[in-house]
Design a protein around this motif. Structure first.
Motif, PDB file in Angstrom:
ATOM      1  N   VAL A   1     -55.882 -87.923-113.330  1.00 31.18           N
ATOM      2  CA  VAL A   1     -55.163 -86.939-113.743  1.00 31.18           C
ATOM      3  C   VAL A   1     -55.726 -86.633-115.205  1.00 31.18           C
ATOM      4  CG1 VAL A   1     -52.872 -86.243-114.496  1.00 31.18           C
ATOM      5  CG2 VAL A   1     -53.183 -87.622-112.373  1.00 31.18           C
ATOM      6  N   ASN A   2     -55.886 -85.428-115.314  1.00 27.94           N
ATOM      7  CA  ASN A   2     -56.437 -84.951-116.898  1.00 27.94           C
ATOM      8  C   ASN A   2     -55.579 -83.455-117.013  1.00 27.94           C
ATOM      9  OD1 ASN A   2     -58.815 -86.531-117.590  1.00 27.94           O
ATOM     10  ND2 ASN A   2     -59.199 -86.012-115.529  1.00 27.94           N
ATOM     11  N   LEU A   3     -55.169 -83.142-118.146  1.00 27.19           N
ATOM     12  CA  LEU A   3     -54.765 -82.116-118.770  1.00 27.19           C
ATOM     13  C   LEU A   3     -55.628 -81.221-119.239  1.00 27.19           C
ATOM     14  CD1 LEU A   3     -52.079 -80.313-118.976  1.00 27.19           C
ATOM     15  CD2 LEU A   3     -51.566 -81.217-120.985  1.00 27.19           C
ATOM     16  N   LEU A   4     -56.160 -80.230-118.903  1.00 30.08           N
ATOM     17  CA  LEU A   4     -57.397 -79.416-119.503  1.00 30.08           C
ATOM     18  C   LEU A   4     -56.852 -77.851-119.798  1.00 30.08           C
ATOM     19  CD1 LEU A   4     -60.583 -79.385-120.183  1.00 30.08           C
ATOM     20  CD2 LEU A   4     -60.832 -78.531-117.699  1.00 30.08           C
TER      21      LEU A   4
ATOM     22  N   VAL B   1     -53.882 -77.336-111.032  1.00 30.45           N
ATOM     23  CA  VAL B   1     -52.480 -76.570-111.030  1.00 30.45           C
ATOM     24  C   VAL B   1     -52.129 -76.036-112.373  1.00 30.45           C
ATOM     25  CG1 VAL B   1     -50.090 -77.139-110.646  1.00 30.45           C
ATOM     26  CG2 VAL B   1     -51.806 -78.508-109.531  1.00 30.45           C
ATOM     27  N   SER B   2     -51.811 -74.742-112.659  1.00 29.91           N
ATOM     28  CA  SER B   2     -51.587 -74.150-113.715  1.00 29.91           C
ATOM     29  C   SER B   2     -50.285 -74.335-114.394  1.00 29.91           C
ATOM     30  CB  SER B   2     -51.550 -72.562-113.501  1.00 29.91           C
ATOM     31  OG  SER B   2     -50.976 -71.874-114.755  1.00 29.91           O
ATOM     32  N   LEU B   3     -49.849 -74.720-115.708  1.00 29.25           N
ATOM     33  CA  LEU B   3     -48.927 -74.806-116.232  1.00 29.25           C
ATOM     34  C   LEU B   3     -47.844 -73.556-115.900  1.00 29.25           C
ATOM     35  CD1 LEU B   3     -49.789 -77.048-119.457  1.00 29.25           C
ATOM     36  CD2 LEU B   3     -48.962 -77.856-117.094  1.00 29.25           C
ATOM     37  N   ASP B   4     -48.628 -72.430-116.052  1.00 32.80           N
ATOM     38  CA  ASP B   4     -47.760 -71.481-115.772  1.00 32.80           C
ATOM     39  C   ASP B   4     -47.027 -71.327-114.668  1.00 32.80           C
ATOM     40  OD1 ASP B   4     -48.470 -70.372-118.279  1.00 32.80           O
ATOM     41  OD2 ASP B   4     -50.112 -68.879-117.406  1.00 32.80           O
ATOM     42  N   ASP B   5     -47.650 -71.822-113.522  1.00 28.47           N
ATOM     43  CA  ASP B   5     -46.816 -71.971-112.260  1.00 28.47           C
ATOM     44  C   ASP B   5     -45.783 -73.200-112.295  1.00 28.47           C
ATOM     45  OD1 ASP B   5     -48.628 -70.119-110.918  1.00 28.47           O
ATOM     46  OD2 ASP B   5     -49.827 -71.356-110.344  1.00 28.47           O
ATOM     47  N   ILE B   6     -46.005 -74.483-112.866  1.00 29.58           N
ATOM     48  CA  ILE B   6     -45.198 -75.362-113.116  1.00 29.58           C
ATOM     49  C   ILE B   6     -43.847 -74.963-113.426  1.00 29.58           C
ATOM     50  CG2 ILE B   6     -44.748 -77.748-113.794  1.00 29.58           C
ATOM     51  CD1 ILE B   6     -47.407 -78.235-113.355  1.00 29.58           C
TER      52      ILE B   6
END
Length: 211
Positions: free
Chosen positions: A41-44, A92-97
């Protein structure tokens, strides 16, 4: 008869012991899932990247797929150039989450009606989807949780469920639960539940800087 029962009991205990060892010795103390390398898992920037190698999934050509209801998110399934199996990557876009539209999806349990571990109601707003080689994957989202269900049809142990903390480096970021087949011989897989509270806070800071 007693000896036969003892042998059977010892056989079951041995199997469970071996399985426990195999699922509890991953990097950083993470669960090691049979047939899976990862997940990682990575946050890019504004995307949550979850990647893994599925050793039992063999494909001839790779592809990228849009995730239903998630406007900016997609998954990639490609042959593994470094060994057996295929590389599965969720972007997975944070905008979507954090989208209101996604959070208004109908709540769902895990495939087969199993409750989502660590969630009081046992269900979260979700969307299920399939690609040619992987059937019945799903995304789940809650106020502070994002989850992914990945099917493992070749994980043959029945009625098994086991949950462990999931870490990135030394930091706990969620839980991972491994499920065996249900009574009908279906729905084995694993659920990765991630806390997105810190990602949400970072997202708010990023937006505040823009405006």
């Amino acid at each position: 008869m007693v000896n036969v029962l003892k042998k059977k009991s010892l056989g079951v205990l041995t199997l469970l012991s071996l399985l426990f060892v195999s699922v509890s010795c991953g990097d950083s103390g993470n669960v090691s899932i049979p047939g899976v390398q990862g997940p990682n898992v990575n946050l890019l920037e504004d995307n949550l990247i979850v990647s893994m190698v599925l050793e039992d999934v063999e494909i001839m050509a790779g592809a990228t797929y849009k995730v239903p209801k998630y406007k900016k998110s997609f998954l990639g399934l490609n042959p593994n150039l470094e060994g057996v199996g295929s590389v599965l990557t969720f972007t997975v876009s944070l905008d979507d989450i954090f989208s209101a539209d996604v959070k208004e999806l109908d709540p769902k349990t895990l495939p087969g009606g199993r409750m989502i571990p660590g969630v009081a109601s046992g269900a979260l707003p979700a969307v299920a989807f399939s690609v040619d080689s992987l059937k019945n994957m799903a995304f789940y989202v809650g106020p502070s949780i994002f989850g992914i269900w990945v099917p493992l049809p070749k994980f043959e142990l029945y009625g098994f469920a086991w949950t462990k903390a999931f870490n990135v480096g030394e930091k706990r970021v969620g839980n991972v639960t491994l499920f065996g087949k249900d009574e009908e011989g279906n729905n084995s897989g694993f659920f990765l539940g991630l806390s997105v509270k810190s990602a949400y806070e970072k997202r708010l800071k990023s937006l505040s800087k823009k405006y």
